[in-house]
Design a protein around this motif. Structure first.
Motif, PDB file in Angstrom:
ATOM      1  N   VAL A  18      19.056   2.383 -18.105  1.00 63.01           N
ATOM      2  CA  VAL A  18      17.710   1.837 -17.902  1.00 63.01           C
ATOM      3  C   VAL A  18      16.768   2.327 -18.996  1.00 63.01           C
ATOM      4  CG1 VAL A  18      15.714   1.829 -16.359  1.00 63.01           C
ATOM      5  CG2 VAL A  18      18.011   1.592 -15.417  1.00 63.01           C
ATOM      6  N   ALA A  19      16.858   3.620 -19.334  1.00 63.27           N
ATOM      7  CA  ALA A  19      16.011   4.168 -20.389  1.00 63.27           C
ATOM      8  C   ALA A  19      16.309   3.497 -21.731  1.00 63.27           C
ATOM      9  CB  ALA A  19      16.216   5.680 -20.498  1.00 63.27           C
ATOM     10  N   SER A  20      17.579   3.225 -22.002  1.00 59.50           N
ATOM     11  CA  SER A  20      17.959   2.563 -23.257  1.00 59.50           C
ATOM     12  C   SER A  20      17.372   1.162 -23.335  1.00 59.50           C
ATOM     13  CB  SER A  20      19.480   2.510 -23.387  1.00 59.50           C
ATOM     14  OG  SER A  20      20.047   3.803 -23.383  1.00 59.50           O
ATOM     15  N   VAL A  21      17.424   0.439 -22.216  1.00 58.09           N
ATOM     16  CA  VAL A  21      16.860  -0.915 -22.185  1.00 58.09           C
ATOM     17  C   VAL A  21      15.357  -0.874 -22.418  1.00 58.09           C
ATOM     18  CG1 VAL A  21      16.424  -2.920 -20.715  1.00 58.09           C
ATOM     19  CG2 VAL A  21      18.681  -1.845 -20.712  1.00 58.09           C
ATOM     20  N   VAL A  22      14.682   0.080 -21.783  1.00 54.71           N
ATOM     21  CA  VAL A  22      13.229   0.207 -21.943  1.00 54.71           C
ATOM     22  C   VAL A  22      12.868   0.498 -23.396  1.00 54.71           C
ATOM     23  CG1 VAL A  22      11.211   1.610 -21.339  1.00 54.71           C
ATOM     24  CG2 VAL A  22      12.845   0.919 -19.566  1.00 54.71           C
ATOM     25  N   ILE A  23      13.682   1.327 -24.064  1.00 59.58           N
ATOM     26  CA  ILE A  23      13.402   1.686 -25.462  1.00 59.58           C
ATOM     27  C   ILE A  23      13.719   0.530 -26.402  1.00 59.58           C
ATOM     28  CG2 ILE A  23      14.100   3.203 -27.354  1.00 59.58           C
ATOM     29  CD1 ILE A  23      14.571   5.386 -25.241  1.00 59.58           C
ATOM     30  N   ILE A  24      14.835  -0.157 -26.153  1.00 59.17           N
ATOM     31  CA  ILE A  24      15.307  -1.194 -27.076  1.00 59.17           C
ATOM     32  C   ILE A  24      14.560  -2.514 -26.898  1.00 59.17           C
ATOM     33  CG2 ILE A  24      17.322  -2.610 -27.693  1.00 59.17           C
ATOM     34  CD1 ILE A  24      19.064  -0.210 -27.025  1.00 59.17           C
ATOM     35  N   PHE A  25      14.113  -2.808 -25.685  1.00 61.28           N
ATOM     36  CA  PHE A  25      13.533  -4.127 -25.404  1.00 61.28           C
ATOM     37  C   PHE A  25      12.348  -4.480 -26.300  1.00 61.28           C
ATOM     38  CE2 PHE A  25      10.717  -7.056 -23.133  1.00 61.28           C
ATOM     39  CZ  PHE A  25      11.599  -8.112 -22.936  1.00 61.28           C
ATOM     40  N   PRO A  26      11.384  -3.569 -26.576  1.00 61.26           N
ATOM     41  CA  PRO A  26      10.278  -3.954 -27.487  1.00 61.26           C
ATOM     42  C   PRO A  26      10.768  -4.402 -28.862  1.00 61.26           C
ATOM     43  CG  PRO A  26       9.735  -1.942 -26.316  1.00 61.26           C
ATOM     44  CD  PRO A  26      11.172  -2.228 -26.020  1.00 61.26           C
ATOM     45  N   PHE A  27      11.805  -3.744 -29.389  1.00 57.76           N
ATOM     46  CA  PHE A  27      12.349  -4.146 -30.691  1.00 57.76           C
ATOM     47  C   PHE A  27      13.046  -5.503 -30.591  1.00 57.76           C
ATOM     48  CE2 PHE A  27      12.178   0.484 -30.748  1.00 57.76           C
ATOM     49  CZ  PHE A  27      11.511   0.711 -31.940  1.00 57.76           C
ATOM     50  N   PHE A  28      13.763  -5.702 -29.493  1.00 59.16           N
ATOM     51  CA  PHE A  28      14.420  -6.996 -29.273  1.00 59.16           C
ATOM     52  C   PHE A  28      13.383  -8.112 -29.176  1.00 59.16           C
ATOM     53  CE2 PHE A  28      15.577 -10.191 -26.092  1.00 59.16           C
ATOM     54  CZ  PHE A  28      16.691 -10.758 -26.692  1.00 59.16           C
ATOM     55  N   TRP A  29      12.292  -7.863 -28.448  1.00 59.67           N
ATOM     56  CA  TRP A  29      11.234  -8.872 -28.286  1.00 59.67           C
ATOM     57  C   TRP A  29      10.540  -9.151 -29.618  1.00 59.67           C
ATOM     58  CZ3 TRP A  29      10.297 -12.202 -24.598  1.00 59.67           C
ATOM     59  CH2 TRP A  29       9.082 -12.893 -24.605  1.00 59.67           C
ATOM     60  N   MET A  30      10.350  -8.111 -30.418  1.00 65.25           N
ATOM     61  CA  MET A  30       9.729  -8.286 -31.736  1.00 65.25           C
ATOM     62  C   MET A  30      10.592  -9.195 -32.611  1.00 65.25           C
ATOM     63  SD  MET A  30       8.883  -5.317 -34.535  1.00 65.25           S
ATOM     64  CE  MET A  30      10.634  -4.874 -34.660  1.00 65.25           C
ATOM     65  N   ILE A  31      11.886  -8.935 -32.665  1.00 69.97           N
ATOM     66  CA  ILE A  31      12.785  -9.744 -33.497  1.00 69.97           C
ATOM     67  C   ILE A  31      12.889 -11.157 -32.954  1.00 69.97           C
ATOM     68  CG2 ILE A  31      15.159  -9.972 -34.317  1.00 69.97           C
ATOM     69  CD1 ILE A  31      15.349  -6.909 -34.209  1.00 69.97           C
ATOM     70  N   SER A  32      12.972 -11.284 -31.646  1.00 69.67           N
ATOM     71  CA  SER A  32      13.068 -12.601 -31.024  1.00 69.67           C
ATOM     72  C   SER A  32      11.817 -13.431 -31.314  1.00 69.67           C
ATOM     73  CB  SER A  32      13.275 -12.458 -29.519  1.00 69.67           C
ATOM     74  OG  SER A  32      13.262 -13.719 -28.877  1.00 69.67           O
ATOM     75  N   THR A  33      10.649 -12.811 -31.196  1.00 70.49           N
ATOM     76  CA  THR A  33       9.393 -13.518 -31.452  1.00 70.49           C
ATOM     77  C   THR A  33       9.287 -13.951 -32.912  1.00 70.49           C
ATOM     78  OG1 THR A  33       8.305 -12.222 -29.727  1.00 70.49           O
ATOM     79  CG2 THR A  33       6.882 -13.350 -31.298  1.00 70.49           C
ATOM     80  N   SER A  34       9.787 -13.117 -33.819  1.00 71.66           N
ATOM     81  CA  SER A  34       9.706 -13.454 -35.243  1.00 71.66           C
ATOM     82  C   SER A  34      10.574 -14.654 -35.605  1.00 71.66           C
ATOM     83  CB  SER A  34      10.133 -12.249 -36.083  1.00 71.66           C
ATOM     84  OG  SER A  34      11.518 -11.975 -35.933  1.00 71.66           O
ATOM     85  N   LEU A  35      11.502 -15.027 -34.723  1.00 77.01           N
ATOM     86  CA  LEU A  35      12.403 -16.153 -34.990  1.00 77.01           C
ATOM     87  C   LEU A  35      12.019 -17.406 -34.200  1.00 77.01           C
ATOM     88  CD1 LEU A  35      15.782 -14.189 -34.990  1.00 77.01           C
ATOM     89  CD2 LEU A  35      14.632 -15.181 -36.971  1.00 77.01           C
TER      90      LEU A  35
END
Length: 275
Positions: A18-35
């Motif tokens: 759960v902690a890994s998802v919380v940490i990684i999700f903002p970066f995933f959302w940033m990359i997803s939004t940029s595309l």
């Protein structure tokens, strides 16, 4: 007992996941939004992955000479500041760890005290000093506050203290000078600590925003963190360009970590053994 241990391990792994998802999700959302295209970025409800993939933001940024200038400025400031700061920390750490002189403990205590002082407290005196020496809107002015690191001195001192004094005494008996001892014994035995400190210093210098905002006047001296703010208008925000720029901005830090990850893991392992 085994059932309790399995339950404990399961709970631990679940918490870490759960902690890994919380940490990684903002970066995933940033990359997803940029595309995503502009219309899809503002869509409600938002989509997790792009429905229509768009590479236009990256193409526009990579063709933008102004953005590339910002990127180059950040690279120059971060790389130069990291090299100078790490080298200074290594020398100071060596002095405080292996030399005996009057006032050493008091001086080291004063250095430790500065770690607890926020940069904002002495930012204005630094700016006044920079103005007096004509360092405003220059690379030297941008690098000036990061060439000495109190934390770096403390970190290197703690590492160098673990090097046996017998090695230095043997080198002295063989006729090695202080600088020869420093470069041939201290530096090779501190490689892991040097790399860890360099990565830490690079991350700080690369992501700095406050000091570049204060010390620069012209856009040509902006670093990347300042350059991203030009996509924020008075009445609108270009989220796609900001996210694409932020994604490109984290690449150097990720590359540096991936290249030197072996030293980071080795340093963490040694720290655990020494502790």
């Amino acid at each position: 007992f085994r059932a309790q241990q399995r339950l404990s391990n399961t709970i631990t792994h679940l918490i870490l996941a759960v902690a890994s998802v919380v940490i990684i999700f903002p970066f995933f959302w940033m990359i997803s939004t940029s595309l995503k295209p502009d219309a899809e970025i503002l869509r409600i409800p938002p989509t997790l992955l792009p429905i229509k993939w768009n590479r236009g933001f990256y193409q526009e940024l990579l063709q933008d000479t102004v953005f590339l200038r910002f990127f180059l400025n950040s690279l120059i400031v971060a790389a130069t500041g990291t090299i100078i700061s790490t080298f200074n920390s290594l020398i100071a750490g060596f002095v405080f760890a292996k030399f005996r002189f009057r006032g050493r403990n008091i001086l080291f205590f004063l250095i430790l005290v500065t770690i607890m002082v926020p940069f904002q407290c002495y930012m204005i005196p630094l700016y006044v000093l920079a103005v007096r020496f004509s360092l405003v809107d220059t690379y030297v002015g941008l690098i000036f506050p990061i060439i000495v690191s109190s934390f770096g001195i403390f970190f290197m001192r703690q590492n160098i203290q673990t090097i046996p004094d017998s090695l230095l005494e043997a080198a002295k008996i063989d006729g090695a000078s202080v600088w020869a001892t420093f470069f041939r014994i201290i530096t090779p035995l501190s490689v892991s600590a040097i790399v860890i400190l360099a990565i830490f210093q690079f991350m700080i210098a690369w992501g700095d925003f406050i000091w570049p905002l204060v010390i620069t006047n012209s856009q040509k001296m902006f670093v990347l963190e300042l350059g991203l703010s030009r996509f924020i208008g008075e009445f609108s925000v270009d989220y796609g360009m900001i996210m694409a720029g932020a994604t490109l901005a984290i690449l150097p830090v990720v590359v540096v970590f991936l290249v030197f990850r072996r030293y980071v893991i080795e340093g963490m392992t040694l720290s655990g053994i020494k502790g």
